[in-house]
Design an enzyme around this catalytic site. Structure first.
Site, PDB file in Angstrom:
ATOM      1  N   ALA A  57       0.786  -1.128   0.053  1.00 19.81           N
ATOM      2  CA  ALA A  57      -0.072  -0.061   0.045  1.00 19.81           C
ATOM      3  C   ALA A  57       0.617   0.790   0.179  1.00 19.81           C
ATOM      4  O   ALA A  57       0.852   2.154  -1.112  1.00 19.81           O
ATOM      5  CB  ALA A  57      -0.684  -0.068   0.775  1.00 19.81           C
ATOM      6  N   GLU A  59       3.373   1.956  -1.819  1.00 16.63           N
ATOM      7  CA  GLU A  59       3.503   2.108  -2.706  1.00 16.63           C
ATOM      8  C   GLU A  59       2.406   2.647  -3.951  1.00 16.63           C
ATOM      9  O   GLU A  59       2.718   3.591  -4.711  1.00 16.63           O
ATOM     10  CB  GLU A  59       4.539   1.447  -3.555  1.00 16.63           C
ATOM     11  N   ILE A  83      -3.604  -4.192   6.947  1.00 11.72           N
ATOM     12  CA  ILE A  83      -4.101  -4.793   8.622  1.00 11.72           C
ATOM     13  C   ILE A  83      -3.221  -4.679   9.221  1.00 11.72           C
ATOM     14  O   ILE A  83      -2.163  -4.857   9.578  1.00 11.72           O
ATOM     15  CB  ILE A  83      -4.080  -6.892   8.375  1.00 11.72           C
ATOM     16  N   HIS A  89       2.746   0.390  12.368  1.00 14.54           N
ATOM     17  CA  HIS A  89       3.553   0.062  11.281  1.00 14.54           C
ATOM     18  C   HIS A  89       2.137   0.762  10.210  1.00 14.54           C
ATOM     19  O   HIS A  89       2.700   1.645   9.174  1.00 14.54           O
ATOM     20  CB  HIS A  89       4.485  -1.277  10.860  1.00 14.54           C
ATOM     21  N   ARG A 128     -14.961  -6.797   4.088  1.00  8.70           N
ATOM     22  CA  ARG A 128     -15.389  -6.168   3.189  1.00  8.70           C
ATOM     23  C   ARG A 128     -14.336  -5.938   1.671  1.00  8.70           C
ATOM     24  O   ARG A 128     -14.410  -5.113   1.068  1.00  8.70           O
ATOM     25  CB  ARG A 128     -14.442  -4.807   4.101  1.00  8.70           C
TER      26      ARG A 128
HETATM   27  N1  INI Z   1       1.782  -3.126   3.579  1.00  8.23           N
HETATM   28  C1  INI Z   1       0.326  -3.505   2.576  1.00  8.23           C
HETATM   29  O1  INI Z   1      -0.246  -3.372   1.491  1.00  8.23           O
HETATM   30  N2  INI Z   1      -1.179  -3.651   3.709  1.00  8.23           N
HETATM   31  C2  INI Z   1      -0.059  -4.533   5.043  1.00  8.23           C
HETATM   32  O2  INI Z   1      -0.816  -4.930   5.814  1.00  8.23           O
HETATM   33  C3  INI Z   1       0.960  -4.418   5.321  1.00  8.23           C
HETATM   34  N3  INI Z   1       2.076  -4.006   6.674  1.00  8.23           N
HETATM   35  O3  INI Z   1       1.573  -4.252   7.544  1.00  8.23           O
HETATM   36  O4  INI Z   1       2.960  -4.023   6.167  1.00  8.23           O
HETATM   37  C4  INI Z   1       2.021  -3.405   4.211  1.00  8.23           C
HETATM   38  N4  INI Z   1       3.372  -3.151   4.656  1.00  8.23           N
HETATM   39  C5  INI Z   1       4.322  -2.820   3.445  1.00  8.23           C
HETATM   40  C6  INI Z   1       4.080  -1.637   3.000  1.00  8.23           C
HETATM   41  O5  INI Z   1       3.201  -1.359   1.970  1.00  8.23           O
HETATM   42  C7  INI Z   1       5.179  -0.752   2.539  1.00  8.23           C
HETATM   43  O6  INI Z   1       5.371  -1.997   1.085  1.00  8.23           O
HETATM   44  C8  INI Z   1       6.396  -1.465   2.245  1.00  8.23           C
HETATM   45  O7  INI Z   1       7.127  -1.288   3.878  1.00  8.23           O
HETATM   46  C9  INI Z   1       7.562  -1.283   1.420  1.00  8.23           C
HETATM   47  O8  INI Z   1       8.071   0.024   0.987  1.00  8.23           O
END
Ligand code: INI
Length: 155
Positions: A57, A59, A83, A89, A128
């Site tokens: 997410a 990105e 989630i 985070h 959802r």
């Molecule tokens: N990315 C998600 O889309 N959902 C998540 O729940 C999530 N968690 O929980 O870590 C998540 N992490 C990755 C993040 O979006 C990046 O891709 C990563 O940090 C690299 O920039």
């Protein structure tokens, strides 16, 4: 009587972009399915939809910003699933994504739709993304069509 502007769900003349994240893909693939099938129900052909997959997410805003600025799309639908884990985070991701998508839409003047699930549990996300609480991808597709039509009337 005031003059009232409202959008409707008529199919747009141009193309739409969808940015979807691979993280939690079992959920996001259902969001994508919900969005594409809803667009199809409203007369949008597959050929009028470009889909960009990103890792997570976080990105999504960069890809959405680029697609919104390209001038090739009438709306950018953003789909993802964050989630909550054991740390904060998720909060950092959610804040960055909501601000990034707002900014991308305002700067490009193109509707950028927030179809990101921000859930406490996997179960909430399942409900959802086509379960008992609907499908955020479908909601996003309907909002995109309505905004495209509204903006055309406001021009
Ligand atoms: N990315 C998600 O889309 N959902 C998540 O729940 C999530 N968690 O929980 O870590 C998540 N992490 C990755 C993040 O979006 C990046 O891709 C990563 O940090 C690299 O920039």
């Amino acid at each position: 009587m005031p003059r009232v502007f409202e959008g409707n769900l008529t199919p747009p003349s141009g193309s739409l972009a969808i940015v979807v994240s691979r993280y939690n893909e079992s959920i996001t693939s259902n969001l994508l399915e919900g969005a594409v099938s809803t667009l199809a129900e409203h007369g949008v052909a597959d050929e009028a939809i470009d889909v960009a997959w990103v890792p997570g997410a976080f990105e999504i805003p960069l890809a959405a910003d680029q697609m919104a600025r390209s001038g090739r799309y009438q709306a950018v639908l953003c789909l993802g699933a964050v989630i909550r884990g054991e740390t904060t985070h998720d909060q950092h991701i959610n804040r960055a994504v909501s601000l990034g998508l707002t900014q991308a839409g305002l700067e490009a003047g193109v509707p950028v739709l927030f179809g990101i699930l921000t859930c406490d549990t996997l179960e909430q996300a399942i409900q959802r993304s086509g379960g008992n609480v609907g499908n955020k991808g479908r909601e996003c597709a309907l909002a995109a069509l309505e905004m495209i039509s509204l903006l055309a009337r406001l021009e």
